[in-house]
Design a protein around this motif. Structure first.
Motif, PDB file in Angstrom:
ATOM      1  N   GLU B 153       0.849  -1.183   0.000  1.00  0.00           N
ATOM      2  CA  GLU B 153       0.000   0.000   0.000  1.00  0.00           C
ATOM      3  C   GLU B 153       0.886   1.235   0.000  1.00  0.00           C
ATOM      4  O   GLU B 153       1.284   1.743   1.051  1.00  0.00           O
ATOM      5  CB  GLU B 153      -0.897  -0.015   1.241  1.00  0.00           C
ATOM      6  N   PRO B 154       1.212   1.756  -1.170  1.00  0.00           N
ATOM      7  CA  PRO B 154       2.091   2.929  -1.193  1.00  0.00           C
ATOM      8  C   PRO B 154       1.397   4.177  -0.705  1.00  0.00           C
ATOM      9  O   PRO B 154       2.048   5.159  -0.371  1.00  0.00           O
ATOM     10  CB  PRO B 154       2.480   3.042  -2.667  1.00  0.00           C
ATOM     11  N   LEU B 173       8.343   1.733  -7.270  1.00  0.00           N
ATOM     12  CA  LEU B 173       9.671   1.221  -6.938  1.00  0.00           C
ATOM     13  C   LEU B 173       9.946   1.384  -5.445  1.00  0.00           C
ATOM     14  O   LEU B 173       9.365   2.254  -4.779  1.00  0.00           O
ATOM     15  CB  LEU B 173      10.744   1.969  -7.738  1.00  0.00           C
ATOM     16  N   SER B 174      10.840   0.551  -4.989  1.00  0.00           N
ATOM     17  CA  SER B 174      11.220   0.651  -3.584  1.00  0.00           C
ATOM     18  C   SER B 174      12.309   1.709  -3.431  1.00  0.00           C
ATOM     19  O   SER B 174      13.225   1.816  -4.246  1.00  0.00           O
ATOM     20  CB  SER B 174      11.749  -0.694  -3.093  1.00  0.00           C
ATOM     21  N   SER B 175      12.181   2.478  -2.382  1.00  0.00           N
ATOM     22  CA  SER B 175      13.212   3.471  -2.093  1.00  0.00           C
ATOM     23  C   SER B 175      14.443   2.764  -1.539  1.00  0.00           C
ATOM     24  O   SER B 175      14.364   1.668  -0.982  1.00  0.00           O
ATOM     25  CB  SER B 175      12.688   4.480  -1.080  1.00  0.00           C
ATOM     26  N   GLU B 176      15.546   3.426  -1.702  1.00  0.00           N
ATOM     27  CA  GLU B 176      16.784   2.797  -1.261  1.00  0.00           C
ATOM     28  C   GLU B 176      16.858   2.675   0.253  1.00  0.00           C
ATOM     29  O   GLU B 176      17.379   1.715   0.785  1.00  0.00           O
ATOM     30  CB  GLU B 176      17.986   3.599  -1.781  1.00  0.00           C
ATOM     31  N   ASN B 177      16.323   3.656   0.970  1.00  0.00           N
ATOM     32  CA  ASN B 177      16.416   3.622   2.434  1.00  0.00           C
ATOM     33  C   ASN B 177      15.036   3.690   3.097  1.00  0.00           C
ATOM     34  O   ASN B 177      14.889   4.231   4.177  1.00  0.00           O
ATOM     35  CB  ASN B 177      17.290   4.764   2.939  1.00  0.00           C
ATOM     36  N   SER B 178      14.043   3.162   2.390  1.00  0.00           N
ATOM     37  CA  SER B 178      12.699   3.156   2.960  1.00  0.00           C
ATOM     38  C   SER B 178      12.004   1.845   2.582  1.00  0.00           C
ATOM     39  O   SER B 178      12.145   1.368   1.450  1.00  0.00           O
ATOM     40  CB  SER B 178      11.881   4.339   2.433  1.00  0.00           C
ATOM     41  N   THR B 180       8.918   1.398   2.182  1.00  0.00           N
ATOM     42  CA  THR B 180       7.684   1.604   1.434  1.00  0.00           C
ATOM     43  C   THR B 180       7.970   1.769  -0.049  1.00  0.00           C
ATOM     44  O   THR B 180       9.105   1.992  -0.472  1.00  0.00           O
ATOM     45  CB  THR B 180       6.954   2.850   1.953  1.00  0.00           C
ATOM     46  N   SER B 182       7.848   3.659  -3.565  1.00  0.00           N
ATOM     47  CA  SER B 182       7.842   5.020  -4.088  1.00  0.00           C
ATOM     48  C   SER B 182       7.184   5.014  -5.454  1.00  0.00           C
ATOM     49  O   SER B 182       7.434   4.133  -6.278  1.00  0.00           O
ATOM     50  CB  SER B 182       9.272   5.566  -4.204  1.00  0.00           C
ATOM     51  N   VAL B 183       6.335   5.979  -5.637  1.00  0.00           N
ATOM     52  CA  VAL B 183       5.646   6.113  -6.915  1.00  0.00           C
ATOM     53  C   VAL B 183       6.351   7.195  -7.711  1.00  0.00           C
ATOM     54  O   VAL B 183       6.597   8.292  -7.194  1.00  0.00           O
ATOM     55  CB  VAL B 183       4.164   6.474  -6.700  1.00  0.00           C
ATOM     56  N   VAL B 184       6.671   6.871  -8.937  1.00  0.00           N
ATOM     57  CA  VAL B 184       7.397   7.810  -9.779  1.00  0.00           C
ATOM     58  C   VAL B 184       6.624   7.996 -11.082  1.00  0.00           C
ATOM     59  O   VAL B 184       6.343   7.041 -11.800  1.00  0.00           O
ATOM     60  CB  VAL B 184       8.818   7.310 -10.094  1.00  0.00           C
TER      61      VAL B 184
END
Lengths: 160, 193
Positions: B153-154, B173-178, B180, B182-184
């Motif tokens: 659930e973004p 996509l997944s964030s590098e340090n999160s 959750t 990320s929607v781009v």
């Protein structure tokens, strides 16, 4: 007799605890939201993403957005756009273009905005990119606008 | 000529004649003796009288013997035979005798087979229906599959505007340090300004 006293005592303590919880929930539920009447705003981080040999991320960025092949990320600007309903809010980008957010609706505490970008050739008008529905404080990214050998990535977070 | 003067052979034939057992030439021969031989005639008369006596005695004794010879066992056997004959005649009309337990077991077997057939049909129906409904349960495939580490659930939903053109895409996509997703919203301007 002793058993009956203990039972009634336990029930009394339990009832008091439940009552306190219910009262707390009622107070929280009916507490007015601090920013209920204030218009939401969009915090926009303008990030310059470039391809580089050594990965580097500006520490001001915080949560690193997806790289999408660009390993070096630098925060260029940080802006706040007011999101008045049905009124477009714009901000100028380093590449001379303009980014626009239009707050179109709020549905069940979620914000619906339309993201647009001005044409790359400098002509008037905006090109709609996407209709975005976001939870409060949930960031989303709009990027890919060419800038100095790299691209601009805008990380947007709507704050109620 | 007395009877003793008669030969044994002639006496036997006379006795046979008296019993009516002779025919043809032997009968004519004996009748010739009765006409010509007084001893033979006398012997025949004696035989006839004895025969009558014997006959009377036989008739008198036959009635008594009939009563005396009535045997209960014979009567029972006769009755049994008669009953058997009646039963034999009536047998085809009588339904065969079947054991109740056997009939119950047979009914149970038939019921079990019917139940098994119904269960099989039901399972086939359910499996077929599940296969038919399976495609409806499939989730729409996103433009880009999210990372395995990403949250399902973004908190952000994106609908691309048709006028944006093919250069605009959405990535989850997944964030590098999160943890959750990320929607781009990505605008492909490669080669642009």
């Amino acid at each position: 007799m002793r058993h009956a006293f203990l039972s009634s005592h336990a029930v009394g303590r339990r009832g008091a605890l439940l009552g306190a919880l219910a009262l707390g929930a009622a107070v929280i539920g009916h507490a007015p939201e601090a920013s209920a009447d204030a218009p939401p705003k969009a915090e926009v981080m303008v990030i310059h993403a470039t391809k580089c040999d050594k990965k580097s991320v500006d520490p001001q960025i915080g949560d690193t957005p997806p790289a999408l092949g660009y390993d070096c990320l630098k925060l260029v600007d940080k802006k706040t756009l007011p999101l008045t309903l049905n009124q477009a809010s714009t901000t100028a980008l380093p590449n001379g273009r303009t980014f626009q957010l239009l707050h179109t609706a709020k549905v069940a505490s979620r914000f619906k905005v339309t993201a647009s970008i001005s044409p790359a050739d400098g002509s008037a008008g905006f090109t709609k990119l996407a209709d975005i529905t976001a939870d409060p404080n949930k960031p989303f990214n709009v990027g890919g606008f060419s800038y100095q050998g790299g691209v601009l990535v805008l990380t947007v977070r709507i704050v109620p | 000529m007395s009877a003793s003067s008669l030969s044994s052979e002639r006496m036997l034939k006379l006795m046979a004649y008296a019993d009516g057992e002779l025919e043809g030439a032997e009968q004519s021969e004996v009748e010739g003796w009765l006409a010509t031989d007084a001893d033979a005639a006398r012997f025949a008369n004696d035989l006839a009288g004895l025969g009558d006596l014997v006959k009377l005695g036989h008739e008198a004794s036959s009635a008594a013997s009939a009563v005396a010879s009535f045997d209960v066992a014979d009567a029972v056997m006769a009755a049994v035979k008669e009953e058997e004959s009646k039963t034999a005649k009536e047998t085809p009309k009588v339904a065969p005798v079947v054991s109740l337990a056997e009939r119950r077991q047979k009914n149970l077997k038939v019921g079990g087979m019917v139940a098994a057939a119904l269960a099989l049909a039901a399972s086939v129906f359910v499996m077929t229906r599940q296969k038919e409904e399976a495609p409806m349960a499939r989730a729409p495939v996103p433009a880009v599959q999210p990372s395995p580490n990403a949250s399902a659930e973004p908190g952000v939903d994106v609908d691309l505007v048709e006028t944006a053109g093919d250069s605009v895409r959405v990535f989850y996509l997944s964030s590098e340090n999160s943890p959750t997703t990320s929607v781009v919203v990505w605008v492909d301007e490669s080669g642009g300004k």
